[in-house]
Design a protein around this motif. Structure first.
Motif, short mmCIF file in Angstrom:
data_model
loop_
_atom_site.label_atom_id
_atom_site.label_comp_id
_atom_site.label_asym_id
_atom_site.label_seq_id
_atom_site.Cartn_x
_atom_site.Cartn_y
_atom_site.Cartn_z
N VAL A 95 0.85 -1.21 0.00
CA VAL A 95 0.00 0.00 0.00
C VAL A 95 0.88 1.25 0.00
O VAL A 95 0.66 2.19 -0.77
N ILE A 96 1.91 1.22 0.85
CA ILE A 96 2.81 2.38 0.95
C ILE A 96 3.61 2.55 -0.35
O ILE A 96 3.74 3.66 -0.87
N ALA A 97 4.10 1.42 -0.88
CA ALA A 97 4.90 1.49 -2.12
C ALA A 97 4.07 2.04 -3.27
O ALA A 97 4.62 2.69 -4.18
N ASP A 98 2.75 1.81 -3.25
CA ASP A 98 1.89 2.31 -4.32
C ASP A 98 1.56 3.79 -4.17
O ASP A 98 1.45 4.52 -5.16
N THR A 99 1.35 4.22 -2.93
CA THR A 99 0.84 5.59 -2.73
C THR A 99 1.93 6.63 -2.44
O THR A 99 1.74 7.80 -2.73
N LEU A 100 3.04 6.18 -1.87
CA LEU A 100 4.09 7.15 -1.51
C LEU A 100 4.66 7.90 -2.72
O LEU A 100 4.81 9.13 -2.68
N PRO A 101 4.97 7.20 -3.83
CA PRO A 101 5.53 7.94 -4.99
C PRO A 101 4.58 9.02 -5.51
O PRO A 101 5.04 10.05 -6.00
N VAL A 102 3.27 8.78 -5.38
CA VAL A 102 2.28 9.77 -5.85
C VAL A 102 2.49 11.08 -5.09
O VAL A 102 2.58 12.17 -5.69
N THR A 103 2.58 10.97 -3.77
CA THR A 103 2.74 12.17 -2.94
C THR A 103 4.11 12.79 -3.15
O THR A 103 4.24 14.02 -3.22
N ILE A 104 5.15 11.94 -3.24
CA ILE A 104 6.51 12.47 -3.42
C ILE A 104 6.57 13.27 -4.73
O ILE A 104 7.11 14.39 -4.77
N GLU A 105 5.99 12.71 -5.78
CA GLU A 105 6.01 13.37 -7.09
C GLU A 105 5.33 14.75 -7.02
O GLU A 105 5.87 15.75 -7.49
N LEU A 106 4.19 14.76 -6.35
CA LEU A 106 3.43 16.00 -6.22
C LEU A 106 4.22 17.04 -5.40
O LEU A 106 4.33 18.21 -5.79
N ALA A 107 4.78 16.57 -4.29
CA ALA A 107 5.52 17.48 -3.41
C ALA A 107 6.78 18.01 -4.10
O ALA A 107 7.10 19.20 -4.00
N VAL A 108 7.49 17.13 -4.83
CA VAL A 108 8.73 17.56 -5.49
C VAL A 108 8.43 18.62 -6.55
O VAL A 108 9.08 19.68 -6.59
N TYR A 109 7.42 18.36 -7.41
CA TYR A 109 7.10 19.34 -8.46
C TYR A 109 6.58 20.64 -7.87
O TYR A 109 6.94 21.73 -8.33
N GLY A 110 5.74 20.52 -6.86
CA GLY A 110 5.22 21.73 -6.19
C GLY A 110 6.34 22.56 -5.61
O GLY A 110 6.41 23.78 -5.77
N GLN A 111 7.26 21.86 -4.94
CA GLN A 111 8.37 22.55 -4.30
C GLN A 111 9.31 23.14 -5.35
O GLN A 111 9.85 24.23 -5.15
N LEU A 112 9.50 22.41 -6.46
CA LEU A 112 10.36 22.92 -7.54
C LEU A 112 9.81 24.24 -8.09
O LEU A 112 10.55 25.20 -8.30
N ILE A 113 8.49 24.26 -8.30
CA ILE A 113 7.85 25.50 -8.78
C ILE A 113 8.11 26.62 -7.77
O ILE A 113 8.48 27.73 -8.12
N GLY A 114 7.92 26.27 -6.49
CA GLY A 114 8.12 27.25 -5.42
C GLY A 114 9.54 27.80 -5.41
O GLY A 114 9.75 29.01 -5.29
N ILE A 115 10.53 26.92 -5.56
CA ILE A 115 11.94 27.34 -5.51
C ILE A 115 12.28 28.16 -6.75
O ILE A 115 12.90 29.24 -6.65
N LEU A 116 11.87 27.67 -7.92
CA LEU A 116 12.25 28.33 -9.18
C LEU A 116 11.63 29.72 -9.31
O LEU A 116 12.22 30.61 -9.93
N ILE A 117 10.44 29.91 -8.75
CA ILE A 117 9.82 31.23 -8.85
C ILE A 117 10.11 32.06 -7.59
O ILE A 117 10.39 33.25 -7.67
N SER A 227 9.51 33.28 -1.31
CA SER A 227 9.89 34.63 -1.76
C SER A 227 9.91 35.61 -0.59
O SER A 227 10.78 36.47 -0.49
N ARG A 228 8.96 35.46 0.34
CA ARG A 228 8.94 36.35 1.52
C ARG A 228 10.20 36.14 2.37
O ARG A 228 10.83 37.08 2.82
N MET A 229 10.53 34.87 2.57
CA MET A 229 11.69 34.53 3.39
C MET A 229 12.97 35.01 2.71
O MET A 229 13.87 35.57 3.36
#
Lengths: 343, 116
Positions: A95-117, A227-229
Motif C-alpha cells: 500500500v505504501i509502495a503504491d501511494t508514496l511515490p504519488v505524494t513524493i512526485e506532487l511534493a517535489v514538483y510543487g516545491q520545484l515551482i516554489g523554488i524556481l519562482i 519569496s517572503r523569506m
C-alpha cells in the motif's frame, strides 16, 4: 566540505526519533476506542470466529508482547496486512509502495515551482526594495500564503481546466488512454519518470499535463513563503559589513549580491524549504482530494477513519522517516552553505 | 581522591533516569493493583499504553532537543527573549518523562506475572 562525524551524529539521532514515533503511534492506537478484531470479523461473527481473528492479529497476547513484536516488525518495515471488513487486505508495505511515490512526485514538483519562482522573486524584491515590483511581489506573496488550497485548487480548475479553455485535465495522474504495465513500465512509481524511462513521450506529456495543476496549487503556496523569506533574508544580508566591504573594493553589484549575499541569505530559506517539503509530504491531502489523486496522505486519512491500524502505523512511520531524512538533508546543506555549523 | 570521569559523567544522568523510573514503577504497581478492581481488566492495557505514550514523547523530545537544541538556544539569545530554556534542561526533563513512562510500562507485566 561536510564532515562525516556531523552526518553520522545526525543519522544516529534518527534511531531515537523513529523509536519515539513508533512508540507514540502504538500507544495512541491502543488508547483509542474501537476493536479491530470486531471490524474484521464483522458484527455477525460468532464468538469462535471473533476469537480466531484476535489470535491471528496477536491481540490475545499481553500488551508488552504486542509492543515488542510491533517494534521488531517495525525495524524490518513489516506492518502486516491492512484490515478490511470480512478479512485482511493487501500487505501494508505494498500500500505504501503504491501511494508514496504519488505524494513524493506532487511534493517535489510543487516545491520545484516554489523554488524556481520564489527565490528569484525574493531577490528581485529585496534588490528593488520599496519599488512597484517589490510591492507587487509582497502583495502576491501575502495572497499566496493566505489563500487555502481547497479554494485555489477548484478556482484554478474553473479558470483553466473547464470550457472554454480546457487546457489541463482536472483529475488523475495520467489519461485513461495510457495503461501502466502495457504503455509504460513501472520503475519508480513516479509516473513522469516512468513514462520517460520507457521512452513513451506522449504518455510523459500527458502525465505532465495531469500533474501541472496540482503541482501549481502547491507551488503557489511554496512560492509565497519562499519569496517572503528570501526577501527578508537578503535584505538583512546586504546590510552586513562584508557586503559593504565588497562594494567599497569596487566589486560589481551583481557579483556582490550573488557571490557574497545570496549564499548567506540562503541559509534560513533552506530551513523553510526543508520544513515545508516535510509538511507537504503529509499535508498534500487537500490537493490529492481536490484533484482526485490517491496519495499517501489520503490513504492515511482513510485508514484512520476505518481503524485500519497497520496502515496508520506504517504510513506515520514512513512520514517520520521521510521528515527526518529531509531534515538531515537540510542540516547537510546548512553545513555546506556555512562550514562553521558542523564545527 | 581521583574520581573516574565516566562515573562522574554518568552519576547525575543515572540519578535522573533512576528516580523517574522508580516513580513510574511505583505508580504503575499501584495502578495495576488498584485500577482493575475499580474500572476492570482494561486498566492494565491502558496503564501500559499511557506508559508507552510517555516513553514515546520523552524519547521524541529528547532527540528533538539533541538535534535542534543548540539552534533554539541561539535563536532565543538572538531574539533576546529572556527565556531560560536550554538544551541541557530540556534533555533532562525529557529523560524524566520518558523514564517515568518506562517505569509504568515495566510495572504492568511484572505485577501481572507476580500476581499470576
Amino acid at each position: 566540505m561536510v564532515s562525516k562525524r556531523f552526518v553520522a551524529k545526525r543519522l544516529l539521532l534518527l534511531v531515537p526519533v523513529l523509536f519515539g514515533v513508533a512508540t507514540v503511534v502504538f500507544a495512541i492506537l491502543h488508547l483509542a476506542p474501537g476493536d479491530p478484531a470486531r471490524l474484521i470479523a464483522g458484527q455477525r461473527a460468532s464468538r469462535e470466529q471473533y476469537r480466531a481473528v484476535r489470535e491471528a492479529l496477536g491481540l490475545n497476547q499481553p500488551l508488552w508482547r504486542q509492543y515488542l513484536d510491533f517494534l521488531v516488525n517495525a525495524v524490518q518495515f513489516n506492518f502486516g496486512r491492512s484490515y478490511q471488513p470480512g478479512g485482511f487486505g493487501r500487505p501494508v508495505r505494498e500500500v505504501i509502495a503504491d501511494t508514496l511515490p504519488v505524494t513524493i512526485e506532487l511534493a517535489v514538483y510543487g516545491q520545484l515551482i516554489g523554488i524556481l519562482i520564489g527565490i528569484p522573486l525574493g531577490i528581485l524584491s529585496a534588490v528593488k526594495q520599496d519599488s512597484l515590483t517589490d510591492h507587487a511581489t509582497r502583495i502576491g506573496a501575502l495572497s499566496g500564503i493566505s489563500v487555502p488550497i481547497f479554494w485555489s485548487g477548484p478556482l484554478l480548475i474553473l479558470a483553466v481546466a473547464t470550457p472554454p479553455l480546457s487546457l489541463f485535465p482536472t483529475s488523475g495522474r495520467i489519461g485513461v488512454g495510457f495503461t501502466p504495465g502495457s504503455d509504460f513500465t513501472r520503475h519508480t512509481g513516479l509516473v513522469t519518470v516512468d513514462t520517460l524511462l520507457s521512452g513513451n513521450l506522449p504518455a510523459f506529456v500527458d502525465a505532465v499535463q495531469h500533474l501541472f495543476l496540482p503541482s501549481l496549487v502547491i507551488g503557489i503556496y511554496s512560492t509565497a513563503l519562499i519569496s517572503r523569506m528570501m526577501r527578508s533574508s537578503m535584505l538583512e544580508v546586504v546590510r552586513q559589513d562584508y557586503v559593504r566591504t565588497a562594494r567599497a573594493k569596487g566589486q560589481g553589484e551583481r557579483i556582490t549580491l550573488m557571490k557574497h549575499g545570496f549564499r548567506n541569505a540562503l541559509i534560513p530559506v533552506v530551513t523553510i524549504i526543508g520544513i515545508q517539503f516535510g509538511t507537504l509530504l503529509g499535508g498534500a491531502v487537500l490537493t490529492e482530494t481536490v484533484f482526485g489523486i490517491g496519495g499517501i496522505g489520503t490513504t492515511l486519512v482513510a485508514a484512520i477513519s476505518n481503524q485500519n491500524y497497520p496502515v496508520v502505523q506504517g504510513t506515520v512511520l514512513t512520514f517520520a522517516l521521510l521528515f527526518t531524512l529531509v531534515n538531515l538533508g537540510v542540516d547537510v546543506t546548512y553545513s555546506y552553505l556555512d562550514p562553521r555549523i558542523d564545527q | 581522591m581521583d574520581v573516574d570521569p565516566l562515573l562522574e559523567w554518568a552519576r547525575p544522568r543515572l540519578r535522573v533516569l533512576g528516580t523517574a523510573l522508580a516513580a513510574g514503577f511505583a505508580l504503575g504497581v499501584a495502578a495495576t493493583v488498584v485500577l482493575p478492581v475499580v474500572v476492570g481488566q482494561t486498566a492494565r492495557v491502558k496503564t501500559f499504553a499511557v506508559g508507552a505514550l510517555l516513553l514515546g514523547f520523552g524519547t521524541l523530545g529528547w532527540s528533538g532537543s539533541a538535534m535542534a537544541g543548540r539552534g533554539i538556544e541561539n535563536a532565543q539569545r538572538y531574539m533576546d527573549t529572556g527565556s531560560d530554556w536550554s538544551e541541557d534542561d530540556s534533555r533532562r526533563a525529557m529523560t524524566r518523562v520518558g523514564s517515568f513512562g518506562a517505569g509504568l510500562m515495566l510495572a504492568v507485566p511484572l505485577v501481572t506475572a507476580a500476581r499470576g
